[in-house]
Motif scaffolding. Structure first.
Motif, PDB file in Angstrom:
ATOM      1  N   LYS A  57      64.232  65.393  34.836  1.00  0.00           N
ATOM      2  CA  LYS A  57      63.795  66.036  33.587  1.00  0.00           C
ATOM      3  C   LYS A  57      62.521  65.374  33.056  1.00  0.00           C
ATOM      4  CE  LYS A  57      65.395  66.219  28.923  1.00  0.00           C
ATOM      5  NZ  LYS A  57      65.545  64.964  28.350  1.00  0.00           N
ATOM      6  N   ASP A  58      62.499  64.050  33.079  1.00  0.00           N
ATOM      7  CA  ASP A  58      61.340  63.318  32.559  1.00  0.00           C
ATOM      8  C   ASP A  58      60.104  63.479  33.440  1.00  0.00           C
ATOM      9  OD1 ASP A  58      62.973  62.552  30.492  1.00  0.00           O
ATOM     10  OD2 ASP A  58      63.196  60.465  31.157  1.00  0.00           O
ATOM     11  N   ILE A  59      60.309  63.564  34.762  1.00  0.00           N
ATOM     12  CA  ILE A  59      59.167  63.793  35.657  1.00  0.00           C
ATOM     13  C   ILE A  59      58.590  65.178  35.409  1.00  0.00           C
ATOM     14  CG2 ILE A  59      58.579  64.295  38.066  1.00  0.00           C
ATOM     15  CD1 ILE A  59      60.009  61.780  38.860  1.00  0.00           C
ATOM     16  N   ASP A  60      59.460  66.171  35.212  1.00  0.00           N
ATOM     17  CA  ASP A  60      58.981  67.522  34.894  1.00  0.00           C
ATOM     18  C   ASP A  60      58.101  67.494  33.647  1.00  0.00           C
ATOM     19  OD1 ASP A  60      60.131  68.845  37.003  1.00  0.00           O
ATOM     20  OD2 ASP A  60      61.881  69.531  35.868  1.00  0.00           O
ATOM     21  N   ALA A  61      58.601  66.851  32.598  1.00  0.00           N
ATOM     22  CA  ALA A  61      57.857  66.790  31.337  1.00  0.00           C
ATOM     23  C   ALA A  61      56.555  66.026  31.517  1.00  0.00           C
ATOM     24  CB  ALA A  61      58.708  66.140  30.248  1.00  0.00           C
ATOM     25  N   PHE A  62      56.618  64.913  32.224  1.00  0.00           N
ATOM     26  CA  PHE A  62      55.427  64.099  32.465  1.00  0.00           C
ATOM     27  C   PHE A  62      54.381  64.874  33.262  1.00  0.00           C
ATOM     28  CE2 PHE A  62      52.814  61.027  34.689  1.00  0.00           C
ATOM     29  CZ  PHE A  62      52.568  60.053  33.725  1.00  0.00           C
ATOM     30  N   ALA A  63      54.830  65.521  34.351  1.00  0.00           N
ATOM     31  CA  ALA A  63      53.902  66.279  35.203  1.00  0.00           C
ATOM     32  C   ALA A  63      53.249  67.425  34.443  1.00  0.00           C
ATOM     33  CB  ALA A  63      54.643  66.805  36.431  1.00  0.00           C
ATOM     34  N   ASP A  94      58.618  54.475  30.239  1.00  0.00           N
ATOM     35  CA  ASP A  94      60.057  54.748  30.220  1.00  0.00           C
ATOM     36  C   ASP A  94      60.529  55.312  31.554  1.00  0.00           C
ATOM     37  OD1 ASP A  94      60.188  53.875  27.617  1.00  0.00           O
ATOM     38  OD2 ASP A  94      60.145  55.886  26.739  1.00  0.00           O
ATOM     39  N   LEU A  95      59.727  56.179  32.120  1.00  0.00           N
ATOM     40  CA  LEU A  95      60.061  56.784  33.406  1.00  0.00           C
ATOM     41  C   LEU A  95      60.075  55.731  34.515  1.00  0.00           C
ATOM     42  CD1 LEU A  95      60.747  59.435  34.697  1.00  0.00           C
ATOM     43  CD2 LEU A  95      58.343  60.023  34.720  1.00  0.00           C
ATOM     44  N   LYS A  96      59.081  54.861  34.508  1.00  0.00           N
ATOM     45  CA  LYS A  96      59.035  53.790  35.507  1.00  0.00           C
ATOM     46  C   LYS A  96      60.238  52.862  35.357  1.00  0.00           C
ATOM     47  CE  LYS A  96      54.570  52.499  36.773  1.00  0.00           C
ATOM     48  NZ  LYS A  96      53.295  51.854  36.458  1.00  0.00           N
TER      49      LYS A  96
END
Length: 169
Positions: A57-63, A94-96
């Motif tokens: 979910k966070d990668i989607d938002a980040f991308a 946060d993602l890392k």
């Protein structure tokens, strides 16, 4: 009191990993009950599934935000760079952190329970490698002139979804 363990591993609020007679065991701190390998495996998968879903979910938002910033028209290079820096400082760190937590969870599991099947071990190592690729993609996002996240299959997201499907039994 005598120290009767070979080693002590991770300790959570309720459980501790203990090495006794060269075998890792997870014990409930309050009851002293030792979990079976299957119970530990089920717990690791449950924790991993939660983290993996959050990371996807966070990668989607980040991308999406990364692409939006890259495609936006800013009056100065400074404004563009400021937007990317803010993205990395908020969502990127946060993602890392979550990626490191997930890879640590899986790596620790492989060390403590080396008797899992070769296929499972290989699969977990592939997931760790894909998480590391995701980490690198996020790190490379600081170069805001490049496209970092291309298509789903080339990102950690595609692999995580496959992992989640394989454990959805």
């Amino acid at each position: 009191l005598p120290f009767v363990y070979d080693s002590i591993g991770d300790c959570s609020v309720f459980e501790i990993d203990l090495k006794i007679d060269n075998k890792w065991r997870r014990m409930d701190i309050y009851t002293g009950e030792v979990k079976t390998d299957q119970e530990v495996y089920a717990n690791v998968i449950a924790e991993f599934d939660y983290l993996a879903a959050k990371i996807v979910k966070d990668i989607d938002a980040f991308a999406l935000e990364h692409a939006a910033i890259r495609n936006a028209k800013y009056t100065t290079e400074y404004e563009l760079q400021k937007q990317f820096t803010e993205l990395l400082n908020t969502k990127g760190f946060d993602l890392k952190y979550d990626i490191r937590k997930a890879t640590g969870l899986l790596s620790t599991f492989l060390v403590q329970y080396p008797n899992i099947s070769a296929a499972e071990k290989s699969h977990i190592n592939e997931v760790i490698e894909e998480f590391n690729t995701g980490w690198n993609n996020i790190h490379n996002a600081k170069n805001y002139t490049e496209t970092v996240f291309v298509i789903k299959e080339e990102t950690v997201e595609g692999v995580i979804e496959d992992v989640l499907k394989s454990y959805d039994k």
